[in-house]
Design an enzyme around this catalytic site. Structure first.
Site, short mmCIF file in Angstrom:
data_model
loop_
_atom_site.label_atom_id
_atom_site.label_comp_id
_atom_site.label_asym_id
_atom_site.label_seq_id
_atom_site.Cartn_x
_atom_site.Cartn_y
_atom_site.Cartn_z
N HIS A 315 -3.74 3.36 -3.86
CA HIS A 315 -3.32 2.28 -3.80
C HIS A 315 -4.09 1.40 -2.65
CE1 HIS A 315 -0.05 3.74 -6.49
NE2 HIS A 315 -0.28 2.73 -6.80
N HIS A 319 -8.30 -0.85 -5.64
CA HIS A 319 -7.45 -1.02 -6.68
C HIS A 319 -7.05 -2.53 -6.69
CE1 HIS A 319 -4.01 -0.53 -9.50
NE2 HIS A 319 -3.26 -1.09 -8.41
N HIS A 357 -0.50 -7.55 -5.31
CA HIS A 357 0.44 -7.06 -5.84
C HIS A 357 0.71 -5.67 -5.19
CE1 HIS A 357 -2.70 -4.58 -7.74
NE2 HIS A 357 -1.50 -3.73 -8.12
N ASP A 358 -0.08 -5.03 -4.39
CA ASP A 358 -0.02 -3.82 -3.55
C ASP A 358 -0.30 -3.72 -2.02
OD1 ASP A 358 1.32 -2.11 -5.66
OD2 ASP A 358 -0.59 -1.43 -6.59
N ASP A 472 -2.70 -3.45 -13.96
CA ASP A 472 -2.17 -2.50 -13.06
C ASP A 472 -2.28 -1.07 -13.68
OD1 ASP A 472 -1.20 -1.63 -10.46
OD2 ASP A 472 0.82 -2.03 -11.08
#
Length: 571
Positions: A315, A319, A357-358, A472
């Site tokens: 992560h 990514h 998103h992360d 994802d």
């Protein structure tokens, strides 16, 4: 009530039964029991006054197609399932109880099916009501889980992982870890919105990171970040990270969100330095002028986001960049015959959601946060802890008391645009919570059934969060070397979590134990029950996915099965 002999799983004709070679006795018994209940009598009864006849239900539903027609699969669908069963290509173990029920009722209600003429009008109306109930949201999470996975009671770490991570069902109170085509882009971008304007070639912005690169690196990067290259599913994200000296997310965001100006700027920069490079007439998203966004401010935001991606094995910023490119590549395959017009604002929102998103991911999943009672778990009340944290981290930079004006790309948007953009981003990122996977998958199956049976087209807010979710988890849809690289990174992060859980005296999450987890077996269940069914469904909506991605997934599954057998043989 039931004709003899009783047909097989989906009530196919006797010829199909003989090919299948079995009669589902349990299903027959259940159906006989169902047929004998007072609500569905086995003998003709006069219908209740408040129960309309089937032809009246059909007449009413024609005005509301999503109520009646959306629930019924066509004869073609049933025949397709029949052919798959006969050929052996249809794997019943990968469907859920919900889909099993829908398929069974659909086959009964098709005129000409073995049971249709034996039903009373009251019974037909009752089955239609059951269909409507099945199409509503089901609070029982287990109903969305593939039958074989749900039925297996063996205490298996891989099954436990799949159930906890993708269905939100915990067993033995064990916490869960987090899993984390070449298409003509100009045609795609013209299709995105009728309001797209021709790009203003005077709009130019060079990130400082670009200006510091050597001329030869710029040339390679300009080729890699061309719109044609970015649209290919074979894009090499690790090569991008290498060329940009670890700034993959910034450059990916600049190239896609600021297209076509980013491509024009790279070409102009190379021409100024005397570096030979072919000139191409780029037609990209044109978000900059259509949404009134400053390139400089947007890149400042992306730079800030990338800086807060932690140096985790999986992560990390690579990514994040990979998911941006994956979403973009899938979007290029959208077909207007199935989808309504996806607006500029919706496209921008989902691509930006991919970027954030992360952000700030600690390399420890939601179960770890809750078991350790971290600050984030307390703040977000154990509800999608990391996903809420990612959103708060991103939006606090441009909204609220601590906002930074240098990062606020919302500045020149209207209030309505900001509201719509933020709502879509929040919804999409919250749907990356893997514990909601199976219920989300079932929801998209419902949407798909509704849309293909009615003239209504799927809208952006329905499909875009699903595209982000699949992007994802798309590692096993990549080429084998890339899939293996991501697998090793993911397991390395899992094992680091397991080591910390052991040190803290917490339950070791599934797949996080170094001594128990086998690489191949961890991927087989993940692909079979999570990745493959999801991409097959998306492929029914977006042909590019079916044609390019699904064969790769099947090939990778064969590889992991082969590795598992080799490992067992070595033992």
């Amino acid at each position: 009530f039931l004709p003899a002999p009783f047909p097989s799983r989906y009530l196919y004709p006797q010829s199909t039964l003989s090919l299948n070679g079995r009669i589902d006795d349990q299903f027959q018994a259940e159906y006989l029991s169902f047929a004998s209940t007072p609500s569905l009598p086995s003998t003709p009864l006069e219908m209740d006054n408040d129960t309309p006849p089937v032809n009246e239900i059909s007449r009413r539903s024609s005005a509301r197609p999503s109520l009646r027609r959306s629930a019924i699969l066509t004869q073609m669908d049933i025949e397709k399932k029949k052919e798959e069963t006969i050929s052996g290509s249809f794997d019943e173990s990968t469907i859920s109880d919900w889909e099993d029920g829908i398929l069974t009722i659909n086959s009964i209600l098709i005129q000409g099916s073995p049971l249709y003429d034996t039903l009373t009008e009251h019974q037909k109306a009752g089955l239609i009501k059951v269909q409507q109930i099945l199409l509503r949201e089901d609070a029982d999470k287990s109903k969305h889980v593939p039958v074989q996975l749900n039925a297996t009671r063996k205490c298996d770490v891989y099954r436990t992982y799949l159930m906890s991570e993708y269905a939100g069902i915990k067993e033995v109170s064990r916490p869960k870890p987090k899993w984390s085509t070449i298409v003509n882009s100009s045609i795609f971008c013209r299709r995105l919105s009728a309001s797209i304007k021709e790009p203003n070639r005077k709009v130019s912005y060079e990130p400082e990171e670009w200006t510091k690169l050597a001329p030869d690196t710029k040339r390679k990067l300009a080729r890699l970040l061309s719109l044609d290259s970015l649209s290919r599913w074979t894009f090499d994200i690790f090569e991008l990270n290498k060329l940009t000296d670890g700034k993959a997310l910034l450059f990916m965001g600049w190239a896609i969100l600021c297209s076509p100006h980013a491509q024009n700027t790279m070409e102009a920069s190379l021409a100024t330095e005397g570096v030979p490079f072919p000139s191409v007439d780029h037609v990209g998203y044109c978000f900059i002028e259509n949404l009134n966004i400053s390139q400089c401010t947007l890149c400042n935001f992306l730079r800030s986001i990338e800086g807060d991606y932690n140096d985790n094995p999986y992560h990390n910023n690579i990514h994040g960049a990979d998911v941006i490119q994956s979403v973009h590549s899938i979007l290029t395959g959208i077909d207007e015959t199935y989808f309504g017009n996806i607006s500029q604002l919706e496209s921008f929102s989902i691509l930006l959601a991919a970027a954030i998103h992360d952000v700030n991911h600690p390399g420890r999943n939601n179960s770890f946060q809750m078991n350790k009672t971290t600050d984030d778990a307390v703040l977000h009340n154990n509800k999608s802890v990391l996903e809420n944290m990612h959103l708060a981290s991103a939006f606090s930079r441009i909204m609220g008391s601590s906002k930074d004006a240098n990062l606020n790309f919302f500045e020149f948007m209207s209030k309505d645009q900001v509201s719509i953009c933020r709502a879509l981003i929040i919804d999409a990122v919250l749907h990356t919570d893997m514990s909601k996977h199976f219920s989300f998958f079932t929801k998209m199956k419902k949407f798909h059934m509704i849309k293909k049976e009615t003239p209504e087209k799927m809208i952006g807010s329905e499909i875009l969060p699903f595209i982000l979710h699949l992007a994802d988890i798309s590692n096993q849809a990549r080429s084998l070397p890339t899939a293996v690289e991501w697998t090793d990174r993911c397991l390395r992060e899992f094992f680091e979590q397991g080591d910390e859980e052991k040190e803290l005296g917490l339950p070791i999450s599934p797949l996080c134990c170094r001594s128990e987890t086998k690489r191949a077996e961890s991927q087989i269940g993940f692909i079979k029950y999570v990745v493959q069914p999801s991409f097959i469904l998306l492929g029914e909506m977006i042909p590019k996915v079916a044609e390019e991605l699904c064969p790769i997934i099947e090939s990778n599954l064969e590889f992991w099965c082969s590795e598992a057998k080799t490992y067992e043989g070595a033992i």
